[in-house]
Design an enzyme around this catalytic site. Structure first.
Site, PDB file in Angstrom:
ATOM      1  N   HIS A   1       0.821  -1.209   0.000  1.00 22.29           N
ATOM      2  CA  HIS A   1       0.000   0.000   0.000  1.00 22.29           C
ATOM      3  C   HIS A   1       0.854   1.257   0.000  1.00 22.29           C
ATOM      4  CE1 HIS A   1      -4.337  -1.279   0.890  1.00 22.29           C
ATOM      5  NE2 HIS A   1      -3.684  -2.368   0.538  1.00 22.29           N
TER       6      HIS A   1
ATOM      7  N   GLY B   1       4.643   5.821  -4.162  1.00 23.32           N
ATOM      8  CA  GLY B   1       6.033   5.418  -4.214  1.00 23.32           C
ATOM      9  C   GLY B   1       6.479   4.840  -2.890  1.00 23.32           C
TER      10      GLY B   1
ATOM     11  N   PRO C   1      -5.172  -0.510  -6.251  1.00 23.94           N
ATOM     12  CA  PRO C   1      -6.108  -1.311  -7.045  1.00 23.94           C
ATOM     13  C   PRO C   1      -7.336  -1.694  -6.240  1.00 23.94           C
ATOM     14  CG  PRO C   1      -3.859  -2.176  -7.197  1.00 23.94           C
ATOM     15  CD  PRO C   1      -3.864  -1.172  -6.091  1.00 23.94           C
TER      16      PRO C   1
ATOM     17  N   ASP D   1       2.417 -20.078   0.137  1.00 27.66           N
ATOM     18  CA  ASP D   1       2.595 -21.252  -0.708  1.00 27.66           C
ATOM     19  C   ASP D   1       1.698 -21.168  -1.934  1.00 27.66           C
ATOM     20  OD1 ASP D   1       0.041 -21.725   0.289  1.00 27.66           O
ATOM     21  OD2 ASP D   1       0.655 -23.370   1.601  1.00 27.66           O
TER      22      ASP D   1
END
Length: 332
Positions: free
Chosen positions: A73, A79, A168, A257
């Site tokens: 985030h 940046g 997003p 995983d």
């Protein structure tokens, strides 16, 4: 060669990251990041950070997922400059934006920063500590070990609108997600690979409730959801429930995983943005490839490279930015 890390008791993969320059979109700023940046100015700092995190992880098994998300985030907001850690009296900082309302791990970064300041005052940035912490969080949960580039400096501007504009959405399809990643100079593959950060962690019911109760706006359920999985979710997330959380990976929620991709493939992805990977031919092919246990080394290597790529977003280096003694200061 940058030193590699491994956590005691965790599965690890030693990665030598050699990335062809033709595959990177690097400018003169990102080129100043380097491995072992603090070897002279603060030797042993990565070991110090790792040791502090081990104690914190042992006390809170949910913290690794929080620190991985915190780094994501921050980088996407404006940046990788630790601007997400800054506070505002007027509620105008990045951390005040709705997408960051459930982000956590601030106190952990501050605790690690305090220890680093004792050893090397005003040398190591909060932004670099966040990158190290995300890497160590992945490895602690049995994900890959990889070296991080360092040399970032901290930003002193934090705007709520940056988080609203650049993070997003949880319900975005592949086209939407690709656009958000492309805006950060990240590739389609980076998007598919970094989505697997959802191998660990949780999401609050409002992040996926539309899939259960109002998928098309007609009070319906997402038909792509596995029926048993949907039944389990509706039992735990009643309409209007804003407090309950559910694991992003219902099978191995605390282990980094291939379970994430197996869940996506079997229609047990929690978020619409994760389920969407199966609806696109290219991302769907990668998902299917990752359902094979023999692909774990490929995935680990891919994830390490994509994390390095993400860690270059909008960095401040050289004389740009600052090195803060305290990460979470007020900016107004």
């Amino acid at each position: 060669m940058a030193s590699q890390l491994m956590f005691r008791g965790s599965r690890f993969l030693l990665l030598v990251l050699v990335v062809a320059s033709s595959t990177l979109m690097m400018d003169t700023t990102t080129a100043q990041l380097q491995y072992d940046f603090y070897n002279t100015t603060c030797p042993g700092v990565e070991d110090l950070v790792r040791a502090e995190l081990l104690a914190l992880f042992a006390a809170d098994v949910t913290l690794p997922a929080g620190l991985l998300r915190l780094h994501f985030h921050d980088c996407f907001g404006a940046g990788c400059d630790a601007a997400l850690l800054l506070k505002s009296h007027n509620g105008t900082a990045q951390r005040d934006a709705d997408p960051n309302s459930t982000v956590r791990g601030y106190e952990a970064i501050e605790a690690v920063k305090a220890k680093v300041e004792e050893a090397c005052p005003l040398v190591v940035s909060c932004a670099d500590i966040m990158a190290m912490a995300a890497r160590d969080a992945v490895n602690y949960t049995q994900g890959p070990a990889y070296a991080v580039e360092t040399g970032r400096r901290d930003g002193n501007v934090s705007r709520k609108e940056d988080a609203l504009r650049f993070l997003p959405p949880a319900d975005g399809n592949v086209t939407v997600l690709t656009q958000y990643f492309a805006a950060q100079n990240l590739s389609y593959k980076d998007m598919v690979v970094l989505s697997a950060a959802h191998s660990i962690g949780v999401a609050h019911c409002p992040s996926f409730s539309n899939r259960l109760y109002n998928y098309t706006g007609a009070g319906d359920q997402d038909p792509s959801l596995d029926a048993d999985y949907a039944k389990n979710l509706t039992a735990k997330c009643k309409p209007g429930n804003v407090a309950t959380v559910q694991p992003l990976d219902p099978t191995t929620p605390s282990t980094f995983d291939l379970g994430y991709y197996n869940n996506v493939y079997n229609h047990r992805a929690l978020l619409a943005s994760d389920a969407a990977l199966l609806n696109d031919s290219l991302s769907g092919a990668y998902v299917q490839l990752m359902t094979n246990a023999s692909s774990v080394d490929v995935f680990f290597a891919d994830f390490a490279v994509s994390m390095i790529n993400m860690g270059r977003i909008g960095v401040r280096t050289g004389t740009d930015g600052e090195i803060r003694a305290t990460c979470a200061i007020y900016v107004d």
